[in-house]
Each structure stands twice: as structure tokens, then as C-alpha cells.
Design a protein around this motif. Sequence first.
Motif, mmCIF file in Angstrom:
data_model
loop_
_atom_site.group_PDB
_atom_site.id
_atom_site.type_symbol
_atom_site.label_atom_id
_atom_site.label_comp_id
_atom_site.label_asym_id
_atom_site.label_seq_id
_atom_site.Cartn_x
_atom_site.Cartn_y
_atom_site.Cartn_z
ATOM 1 N N LYS A 1 -52.315 29.954 -1.190
ATOM 2 C CA LYS A 1 -52.000 29.523 0.162
ATOM 3 C C LYS A 1 -51.055 30.521 0.832
ATOM 4 O O LYS A 1 -51.199 30.841 2.005
ATOM 5 N N ASP B 1 -48.981 25.822 -9.337
ATOM 6 C CA ASP B 1 -48.307 26.895 -8.612
ATOM 7 C C ASP B 1 -49.280 27.907 -8.023
ATOM 8 O O ASP B 1 -49.054 28.447 -6.951
ATOM 9 N N PHE B 2 -50.377 28.176 -8.760
ATOM 10 C CA PHE B 2 -51.255 29.239 -8.272
ATOM 11 C C PHE B 2 -51.991 28.852 -6.995
ATOM 12 O O PHE B 2 -52.425 29.717 -6.246
ATOM 13 N N ARG C 1 -50.450 27.256 -4.575
ATOM 14 C CA ARG C 1 -49.438 27.629 -3.588
ATOM 15 C C ARG C 1 -49.467 29.145 -3.355
ATOM 16 O O ARG C 1 -49.355 29.613 -2.230
ATOM 17 N N THR C 2 -49.640 29.894 -4.448
ATOM 18 C CA THR C 2 -49.719 31.353 -4.310
ATOM 19 C C THR C 2 -50.886 31.749 -3.403
ATOM 20 O O THR C 2 -50.724 32.572 -2.499
#
Lengths: 305, 328
Positions: free
Chosen positions: A208, A202-203, A205-206
Motif C-alpha cells: 500500500k 505487514d507486507f 501495508r508495504t
Amino acid sequence: MLDFIVKRFFQGILVVFLVLTAVFFLMRLSGDPTTLFLPQDASREQIEAFQHQMGLDRPLYVQYGEFMGNAVQGDFGESLRTQQDALQSVLDRLPATFQLAAAALILALVIAIPLGVLSAYYRNSIFDRVAVGLTVIGQAIPTFWMGLLLIFLFAAQLKILPSGGAGTPIHMILPMLTLAFYSTARFTRFTRSAMLDVLQQDFIRTAKASGTPTFPLIMKYALKNSLIPIITLVALDLGELLGGAVITEIVFSWPGVGRLIEQALMTRDFPVVLAGVFIIALIYTVINFLADVIYAYVNPQIRVK
Amino acid sequence: MAESILEIKDLKIQFQNGKHIVQPIREVSFQIKAGQTVGIVGESGSGKSVTSLAVMGLLPDRISSIPSGEILFDGKELTKLKEKEWRKIRGNEISMIFQEPMTSLNPVFTIGQQLSEPLKRHRQLSNKEQKAAIIKVLKQVGIPRPEQIIHEYPHQLSGGMRQRVMISMALLCEPKLMIADEPTTALDVTIQAQILSLLKKITSKKDRSLMLITHDLGVVAEMCDWVVVMYAGEIVESAEVNELFDRPLHPYTRGLIQSLPSNNERKSKLYAIQGQVPKPEQVKQGCIFANRCPLAMEKCFQESPPAFQEDGHLSKCWLQSSDEGVVR
């Protein structure tokens, strides 16, 4: 942190002690060196005199106690063959081994990390498949055969590199390639799978979503996370490169610790074998300790407060 | 009427896995006006998150595509943007708060390092100015001792604190539109209330629009000006928030409202909509909700209903057709 270091220190001492004990008894099980050092037609008196001189006629536990007592003081006795100080003759060979291991490790890392990262980023592309294929081959080829292949190609056929020996940097190229080949394959696979895992987090994606471009996204935010498992592997491999490059050193007549131990084993030169094993166990322990420290640096979650 | 900051028109999103094609989003249209908080409601699998990722340009690049439709942000068409142009928008003009505060922060970088990222990309600031901006925004989201927190790692913070950090990250560049994807789902109930009131405080500021994705109608009632109800990749109802709760038109929306557990009375049994959201590949002809709808008629299984509209209240249900004798 100090607790951790002290604990590791004592664990390290225990490891070295156990390794020496095991090797000491295994060596005695492998046979008596007397027959190798004396001519075949040596008389009974000569044999007994030799055994007495070497202390081999005493009970095993006495020999063991004496060995450990001396070893603690850094005295592993003299080489049965050359009469030189055993520990010193191992230490004399260390630089050559270090050189080769360091060169191979650096080469492997320089190739493997970018290759693994690219493979993961372009997963399932042709590039990735070729890279994965090569790593399988790299891990499957035995070191001795790889060495022979390289000698055949570069020394025998192309005649551009020496087949063995040491002295100039050119002599190091083939053994270095041989050693690096396997490590590169291993590191590449590992980097790839570690990166694949991290890139799905997830991080990422964060990051990004904050507008981070691809390059810093991969090389900074993803790679630092992937390094955590890679460090462990590198430490294991470095230990292997430093202690276990025996076959490569033999194939290329490289004057390192591995070859010395091999020769000592063949001639049952107990003091040299034990001194060599002592040094290698020590190196392993120190490297693992360093890996733990670096690990704690990279991964704040295991940092001891 | 305020200008719309985001306008989605007939958006279609397609995922392709080899020869296998699915459309998780079909013909979705709605808009968010400046300063408005719009709730996107629906069960898991209804396409809420996919829609929000499309607005951020974060759909998985190799397998997804947008075959038709437009996403207009501040008059700019987003679906055709190149990655480079996207980067100028992400974290700057549109920012996003994710569902999982526990995993959405990078474990090996400090809070300060991570918060400086959007500033580094979108603002030319000195290190000192960056630090000041970060501390200011951390104070704004109610983080105590921000000067120390910026040197700490995510695992040293609680879930609620991490979500505050995520919100501060989204706020840093003063975006025109913020997207919050289930921002409170992963948090304890007491922390949920705190985070919601924080979001409310933030959005009360003029011209700050929020797209709030949730499956919780309670959150919607609390937070939103407008509600879009999604079901299986389509919008089934869309209305002003009070209008929707007072007069829900679509049977699905009614079901959702009925499913809310009440605080005041102890019902013997909770209401549940029977069945499950169909997967995108299972969508056949007729109304997508027909197989779970208590009021389904024969027509519902044959023809897909158009969007009936009355004073902006939109509902995709044959019951709204005048032919059926119900209010249009």
C-alpha cells in the motif's frame, strides 16, 4: 524435488494397499454374499457349490493372498452380479463422476473465492454478515436434504429441471448445485478467514505504501498468500467430491462410481466394491500428491532446493 | 533558510471504536525542511508511528479520522486527499521504511517483483528499464549480486538484507521525503550500525528529507539535524539536535537522556523514568507528564502548559514560564 516425488509415490502405494486390506476384511465381516445370490430355498449342495465356485470356502488368508496377488496385476475379479470385469465396470462409471465433480468444484470456486475475498475486504459490513450467514447454512444442511429440496423446487414445483438421471447437460444441473452448495460454503468461509489474516500482514501495508491500488493489492498480493491454505482444502474436497458423492449420486440416480459402489455394497458384490475402493483411494492419493506439488509452487518457502 | 517540505500544524488524530473515542495525537506541530533529517523520539505509545502513518495516509480507514489540523507536503494539504490522489504520492513523493523487515516483504513474490511495484505505479518504464533501475538502486544500498537477488524470495535473505531491500524500495522513485519507522529496532546491533550509515549516506544527498522515528536517542544524536520529542500524543520538546542534548529543557527529555546507558562507565544502576506513558484515554487535565515528573509542581496537575519557545527551541513545561523564575 525428485526425492520428494519418489517418497510420495511409495507413501501413496502404502496408503492404497492399507485401504484395500482394511476394506477386504471389513467386507468379509459384513457377511456372506451367498444368501443374497441364491434363492432362499437353495439346497445345501447348491450353496456349497456356489461357495466353492467363488472361492469362499477357502481360509480367509488364502482368499486375501489371492486377491492381493490379482489386484497387483489390475485384476479384481468379475462382478458377482453382472459377471463383468469389476475394475472395468468401475472405470466405466468414472467419467460421469468426474464430470459432476469437476462441474461442482469449478462452480464452487468461481463463487466462493470472490465471495470470500469481498467478505474479508468488507468485514463486518452487512454484505459480510449475510455471506457468513449463508455459509453457515450451507455447511449445516445435509447433502441429501439439499438434494431433495432442489428436486422439490425445480422438478416437482417449477417443473423446469429433471429430477434425476443422466444424458444431457440439463440433468447435471441439480446434482451439481447440490454438491457445489456445501463446497461453496466451506471455501467461502476459508477464503474469508485466510484473507482476513493476510490483509493484516505487514507486507500488505508495504504494498500500500508503494502506491498499489486496492484491486491489485487484494487480487495479487493478498490472494496469492491466501491460496496456500485454500489449496489444501480444495484438494480434500475434490477427493470427497470424486469418491464421496455417493449420496448425491443416489438422490439424483446419477450413474457414477459412488452409486455403483453403494449398489455393490448392498448386494455384497465384493469384487466391485474392492475395485471401486481401489480407484477412489488411488484418486485421493493422486490429488493429495498434486496438491503438495501446487503448494510448493505457490509457497516458495517450502520449495525443496 | 531552506523551504520546508513537510509542515504539520495542530494535527489531531482520532480513533473511534463504536462509542469509544480516543485521541492518540493531540495538537502536534512540527516541520521538516528540505534536506533535513528530523528525529521523532518517544517511548512506545507516544504517537510517533501514528503521526508517520497519517503523513502516508495509511491510518486504518474505517476507525480513524483527522478532526482538525493540517499536513502540508510541498505546499499541498494532505488530510483532505482522496484515496486516488494519495496513491500518486505514496511510494512516489513520500515513501516509508518499516520497522519489521522480516514481515514487511511479501513471502510469495520475488524481490524483483516487489521492487517493480512502485515503478509500475509511478513511472512508465519498459521491463528492461525497470530491471535496470532496480539493479541500480540495489547496488546503491549495498546489496551484493543484485542480478541474482531480484529472482530470490524474502526468506532467502537475512534481516539486514531485507531492510536494505526495503530501503531500496523506498528510494526507487526518488521521493522528496522518506519516513523510517524504527528502521533498525528489529536488527542485530552490528547490522543496525550498517543500516544507519547507509541511511546517512542516502540522506546526505541534497534535498532528501528523512523523518526518522525511533526510541533510541543514540540513533538521533548520530543521524538527525532536528529532534521532536513526543510524549503521550503531544510534542513536549523540539530543538536542533546539539541544542537538545546540550540543554534539554523538558524533564521528560532529561529523563530520556539520563536513561541512556553509557559505554564508558559502569554505573551501578540504570536510570529509569518511573511509571508508564498514560494511554490516550487516561489523559486528564494538567501536564501529561506530571504524574511521572520528578519536578512536578502543583500547577502542573491543574493546567496544561503551553509551548514555550526560545530561538526555535520549544518546550512544553511550566518550568520554562518566566513566572517560575526559570530561563524562558
